[in-house]
Design a protein around this motif. Structure first.
Motif, PDB file in Angstrom:
ATOM      1  N   UNK A   1       0.837  -1.208   0.000  1.00 17.49           N
ATOM      2  CA  UNK A   1       0.000   0.000   0.000  1.00 17.49           C
ATOM      3  C   UNK A   1       0.867   1.250   0.000  1.00 17.49           C
ATOM      4  N   UNK A   2       2.167   1.056   0.274  1.00 19.90           N
ATOM      5  CA  UNK A   2       3.050   2.225   0.372  1.00 19.90           C
ATOM      6  C   UNK A   2       3.135   2.751   1.789  1.00 19.90           C
ATOM      7  N   UNK A   3       2.219   2.323   2.667  1.00 18.95           N
ATOM      8  CA  UNK A   3       2.333   2.850   4.029  1.00 18.95           C
ATOM      9  C   UNK A   3       3.352   2.016   4.813  1.00 18.95           C
ATOM     10  N   UNK A   4       4.116   2.694   5.644  1.00 16.55           N
ATOM     11  CA  UNK A   4       5.256   2.067   6.312  1.00 16.55           C
ATOM     12  C   UNK A   4       4.991   1.973   7.801  1.00 16.55           C
ATOM     13  N   UNK A   5       5.201   0.785   8.357  1.00 18.23           N
ATOM     14  CA  UNK A   5       5.120   0.568   9.796  1.00 18.23           C
ATOM     15  C   UNK A   5       6.553   0.389  10.274  1.00 18.23           C
ATOM     16  N   UNK A   6       7.082   1.390  10.947  1.00 18.35           N
ATOM     17  CA  UNK A   6       8.495   1.341  11.331  1.00 18.35           C
ATOM     18  C   UNK A   6       8.631   1.313  12.845  1.00 18.35           C
ATOM     19  N   UNK A   7       9.516   0.446  13.326  1.00 20.65           N
ATOM     20  CA  UNK A   7       9.670   0.310  14.772  1.00 20.65           C
ATOM     21  C   UNK A   7      11.141   0.020  15.093  1.00 20.65           C
ATOM     22  N   UNK A   8      11.590   0.521  16.224  1.00 18.21           N
ATOM     23  CA  UNK A   8      12.926   0.181  16.715  1.00 18.21           C
ATOM     24  C   UNK A   8      12.779  -0.959  17.711  1.00 18.21           C
ATOM     25  N   UNK A   9      13.577  -1.986  17.561  1.00 22.49           N
ATOM     26  CA  UNK A   9      13.562  -3.082  18.538  1.00 22.49           C
ATOM     27  C   UNK A   9      14.989  -3.292  19.050  1.00 22.49           C
ATOM     28  N   UNK A  10      15.112  -3.253  20.377  1.00 24.30           N
ATOM     29  CA  UNK A  10      16.404  -3.482  21.015  1.00 24.30           C
ATOM     30  C   UNK A  10      16.304  -4.767  21.830  1.00 24.30           C
ATOM     31  N   UNK A  11      17.240  -5.672  21.618  1.00 22.73           N
ATOM     32  CA  UNK A  11      17.319  -6.873  22.452  1.00 22.73           C
ATOM     33  C   UNK A  11      18.340  -6.601  23.543  1.00 22.73           C
ATOM     34  N   UNK A  12      17.919  -6.763  24.797  1.00 25.32           N
ATOM     35  CA  UNK A  12      18.815  -6.452  25.908  1.00 25.32           C
ATOM     36  C   UNK A  12      18.335  -7.173  27.167  1.00 25.32           C
ATOM     37  N   UNK A  13      19.231  -7.344  28.144  1.00 22.44           N
ATOM     38  CA  UNK A  13      18.790  -7.889  29.432  1.00 22.44           C
ATOM     39  C   UNK A  13      17.758  -6.949  30.067  1.00 22.44           C
ATOM     40  N   UNK A  14      16.820  -7.536  30.815  1.00 25.22           N
ATOM     41  CA  UNK A  14      15.764  -6.739  31.452  1.00 25.22           C
ATOM     42  C   UNK A  14      15.246  -7.541  32.639  1.00 25.22           C
ATOM     43  N   UNK A  15      14.329  -6.947  33.371  1.00 26.77           N
ATOM     44  CA  UNK A  15      13.662  -7.669  34.454  1.00 26.77           C
ATOM     45  C   UNK A  15      12.178  -7.748  34.111  1.00 26.77           C
ATOM     46  N   UNK A  16      11.618  -8.970  34.171  1.00 28.07           N
ATOM     47  CA  UNK A  16      10.196  -9.153  33.872  1.00 28.07           C
ATOM     48  C   UNK A  16       9.463  -9.534  35.143  1.00 28.07           C
ATOM     49  N   UNK A  17       8.276  -8.969  35.318  1.00 24.33           N
ATOM     50  CA  UNK A  17       7.432  -9.335  36.459  1.00 24.33           C
ATOM     51  C   UNK A  17       6.425 -10.371  36.013  1.00 24.33           C
ATOM     52  N   UNK A  18       6.748 -11.648  36.257  1.00 23.29           N
ATOM     53  CA  UNK A  18       5.821 -12.708  35.864  1.00 23.29           C
ATOM     54  C   UNK A  18       4.575 -12.708  36.741  1.00 23.29           C
ATOM     55  N   UNK A  19       4.741 -12.240  37.985  1.00 26.75           N
ATOM     56  CA  UNK A  19       3.571 -12.027  38.841  1.00 26.75           C
ATOM     57  C   UNK A  19       3.989 -10.972  39.855  1.00 26.75           C
ATOM     58  N   UNK A  20       3.053 -10.578  40.742  1.00 21.94           N
ATOM     59  CA  UNK A  20       3.381  -9.494  41.661  1.00 21.94           C
ATOM     60  C   UNK A  20       4.568  -9.846  42.554  1.00 21.94           C
ATOM     61  N   UNK A  21       4.758 -11.157  42.810  1.00 26.22           N
ATOM     62  CA  UNK A  21       5.924 -11.494  43.625  1.00 26.22           C
ATOM     63  C   UNK A  21       6.938 -12.393  42.920  1.00 26.22           C
ATOM     64  N   UNK A  22       6.979 -12.288  41.615  1.00 31.68           N
ATOM     65  CA  UNK A  22       7.986 -13.050  40.865  1.00 31.68           C
ATOM     66  C   UNK A  22       8.605 -12.180  39.769  1.00 31.68           C
ATOM     67  N   UNK A  23       9.776 -11.611  40.094  1.00 29.11           N
ATOM     68  CA  UNK A  23      10.525 -10.810  39.113  1.00 29.11           C
ATOM     69  C   UNK A  23      11.736 -11.617  38.678  1.00 29.11           C
ATOM     70  N   UNK A  24      11.948 -11.677  37.371  1.00 28.90           N
ATOM     71  CA  UNK A  24      12.969 -12.574  36.821  1.00 28.90           C
ATOM     72  C   UNK A  24      13.858 -11.798  35.859  1.00 28.90           C
ATOM     73  N   UNK A  25      15.157 -12.044  35.940  1.00 31.92           N
ATOM     74  CA  UNK A  25      16.075 -11.456  34.949  1.00 31.92           C
ATOM     75  C   UNK A  25      15.924 -12.209  33.644  1.00 31.92           C
TER      76      UNK A  25
END
Ligand code: C2O
Ligand code: CU
Length: 467
Positions: free
Chosen positions: A53-77
């Motif tokens: 269509x000519x329209x462009x969907x552009x996004x920056x994606x960075x892969x890096x270490x982070x901390x995820x909250x799998x639940x309110x009391x479970x944070x995981x690197x």
């Protein structure tokens, strides 16, 4: 296709001429007609190529270490795309040009594969096959126009047993504006991870896991949360796009009290919607469900119990004001062939799925060889190929073909009518699965087991589609 059709036609002419004398034209003539008809049918079943269509969907994606909250009391690197697990949901319109400016801030080389999306071969993301690995600190620009609408996903394609396990995956939804709009359109990415307390167990490619069905985690997440509660309204008609992003776990989600209807498998629409209660999803598989919620407040626990471990996936919290349930017909692809379309044709290529003991540790391969010693299968674009996957081993193998949609036509030699295409099929121990396809996307594509530990142990080969 032209050369095959021309050959088929001249064979028919010759055989008909001979047949007039000896009376055997039916056999040979029919086989090439069957092949030509099946080829044309598979080509017609591909949803077709999106017009940019000519329209462009552009996004920056960075892969890096982070901390995820799998639940309110479970944070995981974890390792994450843009700091979250899953990474961003890329929701684009059919015809959009997708541009991803990717940067690697991990301590390892990586790459992104666009699972199920038909992209130009150089954008398919397999290091050493489609591109050089993206080294730490380096960048890569992915650019493509997805050819098909549907539910897809992206994930690391380097050291997947570690990188996907640590959290490097996200979803891509390609929306076809011609399809009906649901009251809600949700992506549910289901994953499991093996944790010791709040730490991802680092013994990747452990020999026991590799010899058996890969790593099955002890925590299951939906969109990065353990058994989340999801608010919906009574009477709503929702489209739930399930993705199994696990390294190895097969799941079969159950929706008690609901009637989930499958409208798409591995991205593409089915010929006729069917009940999706307990639909078996191997790693890599997607299934789109059309669910009409009851018109009364209640909670429904969606759970899965493929192997008797019993995990809750999510709670649907149905509450609030009732929606007017829309009554449109579910979208379908009625060009999907009946799979007996290939009956009478032989198997063009057979892959045995093999356990290969080795002094350096357990290995898996195709036809007795590990990657990159495996034999590349070359086929011509636009021609039918029939393939048999023979699993003489004791393990599960979800086999994924990059760049292709195929149809399962027989299981253990018995024809089946699967009214849908796939890009990943689970082959149970001892099982033989026959499939058919007409590849059109030219290039060298990876073929591998989607159990990450099996792929890392050599279970990958290449399919070369020649122009
Ligand atoms: Cu989703 Cu080669 O993989
Ligand atoms: Cu496998």
């Amino acid at each position: 296709m032209t050369s095959r059709s021309a050959l088929g036609l001249s064979l028919i002419v010759v055989v008909v001429a001979l047949g007039a004398v000896v009376g055997f034209q039916a056999l040979t003539g029919d086989d090439s007609q069957v092949r030509d008809h099946a080829t044309a049918s598979y080509l017609a079943a591909l949803p077709g190529e999106a017009v940019p269509s000519g329209s462009v969907f552009e996004v920056d994606i960075v892969a890096a270490p982070a901390v995820a909250e799998f639940s309110d009391d479970l944070s995981v690197e974890v390792w994450a795309y843009n700091g979250t697990v899953p990474g961003p949901e890329l929701r684009v319109a059919l015809g959009d040009t997708v541009v991803v400016n990717f940067e690697n801030q991990l301590p390892q080389a990586t790459s992104i594969h666009w699972h199920g999306i038909r992209v130009p071969n150089s954008m398919d993301g397999v290091p050493g096959v489609n591109q050089a690995p993206v080294e730490p600190g380096e960048s890569f620009r992915y650019e493509f126009v997805p050819k098909d609408a549907g539910t897809f996903w992206f994930h690391s394609h380097n050291r997947g047993s570690e990188q996907i396990e640590r959290g490097l995956y996200g979803s891509v939804v390609v929306v076809d504006p011609a399809e009906p709009t649901y009251d809600r359109d949700l992506v549910w990415m289901i994953d499991d991870v093996l944790l010791d307390g709040d730490v991802v167990v680092e013994d990747f490619n452990d020999a026991h896991e590799t010899t058996h069905n890969g790593r099955w985690g002890n925590v299951v997440t939906l969109n990065g949360r353990v058994a989340p509660t999801i608010d919906v309204n009574p009477g709503e008609r929702v489209r739930i796009r399930l993705v199994n992003a696990s390294n190895a776990r097969v799941i079969a989600p159950e929706f008690p009290g609901l009637d989930p209807i499958v409208i798409a498998v591995d991205g593409t629409l089915v010929r006729q919607p069917f009940s999706g209660q307990g639909f078996v999803m191997a790693p890599g598989n997607r299934v789109d469900l059309d669910i009409t919620l009851p018109d009364a407040e209640q909670q429904i626990v969606v759970a899965e119990d493929f192997n008797g471990e019993g995990f809750d996936i999510a709670t649907l919290n149905i509450r609030g004001s009732s929606a007017d349930t829309p009554t449109f017909a579910a979208p379908v692809n009625d060009a999907i062939p009946r799979s007996d379309i290939t009956s009478g044709l032989g198997i063009d290529h057979e892959y045995s799925l093999d356990y290969i003991p080795d002094s350096s540790g357990p290995k898996w391969g195709f036809n007795g060889r590990t990657f990159a010693e495996t034999e590349t299968l070359s086929v011509d674009a636009g021609e039918l190929v029939t393939v048999r996957l023979s699993n003489g081993s004791q393990a599960l193998h979800p086999i994924h073909l990059h760049g292709q949609f195929f149809q399962v036509t027989a299981i253990d030699g018995v024809a089946v009518d699967n009214g849908h295409l796939r890009d990943t099929v689970l082959v149970y121990p001892g099982e033989n699965i026959d499939l058919a396809m007409a590849p059109v996307d030219v290039g060298t594509w990876a073929v591998h087991c989607h159990i990450q530990e099996h792929a890392e142990a050599g279970m990958m080969t290449l399919l070369e589609v020649d122009p």
